[in-house]
Design a protein around this motif. Structure first.
Motif, PDB file in Angstrom:
ATOM      1  N   MET A   1       8.945  32.145  99.050  1.00 41.10           N
ATOM      2  CA  MET A   1       8.240  32.157  97.791  1.00 41.10           C
ATOM      3  C   MET A   1       8.422  30.800  97.131  1.00 41.10           C
ATOM      4  O   MET A   1       9.526  30.270  97.094  1.00 41.10           O
ATOM      5  N   PRO A   2       7.354  30.245  96.611  1.00 37.03           N
ATOM      6  CA  PRO A   2       7.447  28.940  95.960  1.00 37.03           C
ATOM      7  C   PRO A   2       8.398  28.984  94.757  1.00 37.03           C
ATOM      8  O   PRO A   2       8.385  29.935  93.977  1.00 37.03           O
ATOM      9  N   PRO A   3       9.243  27.950  94.613  1.00 38.62           N
ATOM     10  CA  PRO A   3      10.203  27.934  93.507  1.00 38.62           C
ATOM     11  C   PRO A   3       9.557  28.070  92.138  1.00 38.62           C
ATOM     12  O   PRO A   3      10.081  28.746  91.262  1.00 38.62           O
ATOM     13  N   ALA A   4       8.404  27.443  91.941  1.00 39.45           N
ATOM     14  CA  ALA A   4       7.745  27.512  90.629  1.00 39.45           C
ATOM     15  C   ALA A   4       7.324  28.942  90.304  1.00 39.45           C
ATOM     16  O   ALA A   4       7.415  29.382  89.159  1.00 39.45           O
ATOM     17  N   GLU A   5       6.891  29.679  91.304  1.00 38.36           N
ATOM     18  CA  GLU A   5       6.480  31.073  91.098  1.00 38.36           C
ATOM     19  C   GLU A   5       7.684  31.938  90.713  1.00 38.36           C
ATOM     20  O   GLU A   5       7.606  32.771  89.815  1.00 38.36           O
ATOM     21  N   SER A  84      17.101  18.033  90.471  1.00 42.19           N
ATOM     22  CA  SER A  84      17.545  16.674  90.802  1.00 42.19           C
ATOM     23  C   SER A  84      16.597  15.941  91.747  1.00 42.19           C
ATOM     24  O   SER A  84      16.249  14.790  91.490  1.00 42.19           O
ATOM     25  N   GLU A  85      16.205  16.515  92.829  1.00 44.11           N
ATOM     26  CA  GLU A  85      15.267  15.883  93.767  1.00 44.11           C
ATOM     27  C   GLU A  85      13.854  16.379  93.463  1.00 44.11           C
ATOM     28  O   GLU A  85      12.989  15.625  93.083  1.00 44.11           O
ATOM     29  N   SER A  86      13.667  17.639  93.680  1.00 48.69           N
ATOM     30  CA  SER A  86      12.429  18.322  93.315  1.00 48.69           C
ATOM     31  C   SER A  86      12.856  19.737  92.948  1.00 48.69           C
ATOM     32  O   SER A  86      13.982  20.159  93.226  1.00 48.69           O
ATOM     33  N   LEU A  87      11.976  20.460  92.328  1.00 45.80           N
ATOM     34  CA  LEU A  87      12.324  21.801  91.873  1.00 45.80           C
ATOM     35  C   LEU A  87      12.758  22.670  93.047  1.00 45.80           C
ATOM     36  O   LEU A  87      12.052  22.792  94.045  1.00 45.80           O
ATOM     37  N   SER A  88      13.946  23.227  92.931  1.00 43.72           N
ATOM     38  CA  SER A  88      14.404  24.201  93.925  1.00 43.72           C
ATOM     39  C   SER A  88      15.118  25.339  93.186  1.00 43.72           C
ATOM     40  O   SER A  88      15.768  25.116  92.172  1.00 43.72           O
ATOM     41  N   VAL A  89      14.941  26.525  93.713  1.00 47.11           N
ATOM     42  CA  VAL A  89      15.574  27.708  93.147  1.00 47.11           C
ATOM     43  C   VAL A  89      16.318  28.401  94.276  1.00 47.11           C
ATOM     44  O   VAL A  89      15.724  28.767  95.289  1.00 47.11           O
ATOM     45  N   ALA A  90      17.630  28.541  94.107  1.00 46.70           N
ATOM     46  CA  ALA A  90      18.459  29.224  95.103  1.00 46.70           C
ATOM     47  C   ALA A  90      18.861  30.584  94.540  1.00 46.70           C
ATOM     48  O   ALA A  90      19.325  30.677  93.402  1.00 46.70           O
TER      49      ALA A  90
END
Length: 111
Positions: A1-5, A84-90
């Motif tokens: 799933m895309p992090p922005a979503e 920091s680099e690009s949007l990421s959601v863990a």
């Protein structure tokens, strides 16, 4: 799933409150009452959080008046957002040990 979503779903009004409250399984009606969320909005947030695997249908229990009620529990313990680099959601899911204990307890209580 895309992090922005995923971030969008987490950012919706009441989503964080629902996830915080569902460490233990709760029904939509209970969530609505305890968190002062309109019931229709509560169901929409539950559906959205479930679609994103942040919340799960935990069980269907019998109410005092013998009706089946769905109860939901959060499926995650931690969400980390990094820009920091690009949007990421863990997303850290609930511990397997916790899930297995819950399943064992449910089996025993239904016997």
């Amino acid at each position: 799933m895309p992090p922005a979503e995923l971030l969008r779903a987490l950012g919706n009004k009441y989503s964080a409150e629902i996830l915080d409250a569902t460490d233990e399984p709760l029904s939509a009606q209970t969530l609505s009452e305890e968190l002062d969320i309109p019931i229709a909005t509560c169901y929409r947030r539950i559906d959205e959080l479930t679609d994103h695997d942040l919340l799960e249908l935990h069980d269907s229990v019998l109410s005092d008046d013998r009706r089946r009620i769905k109860v939901y529990r959060r499926n995650v313990d931690e969400v980390t957002i990094d820009f920091s680099e690009s949007l990421s959601v863990a997303v850290e899911e609930r511990a397997d040990v916790t899930n297995r204990l819950d399943e064992a307890w449910r089996s025993v209580s239904q016997s």
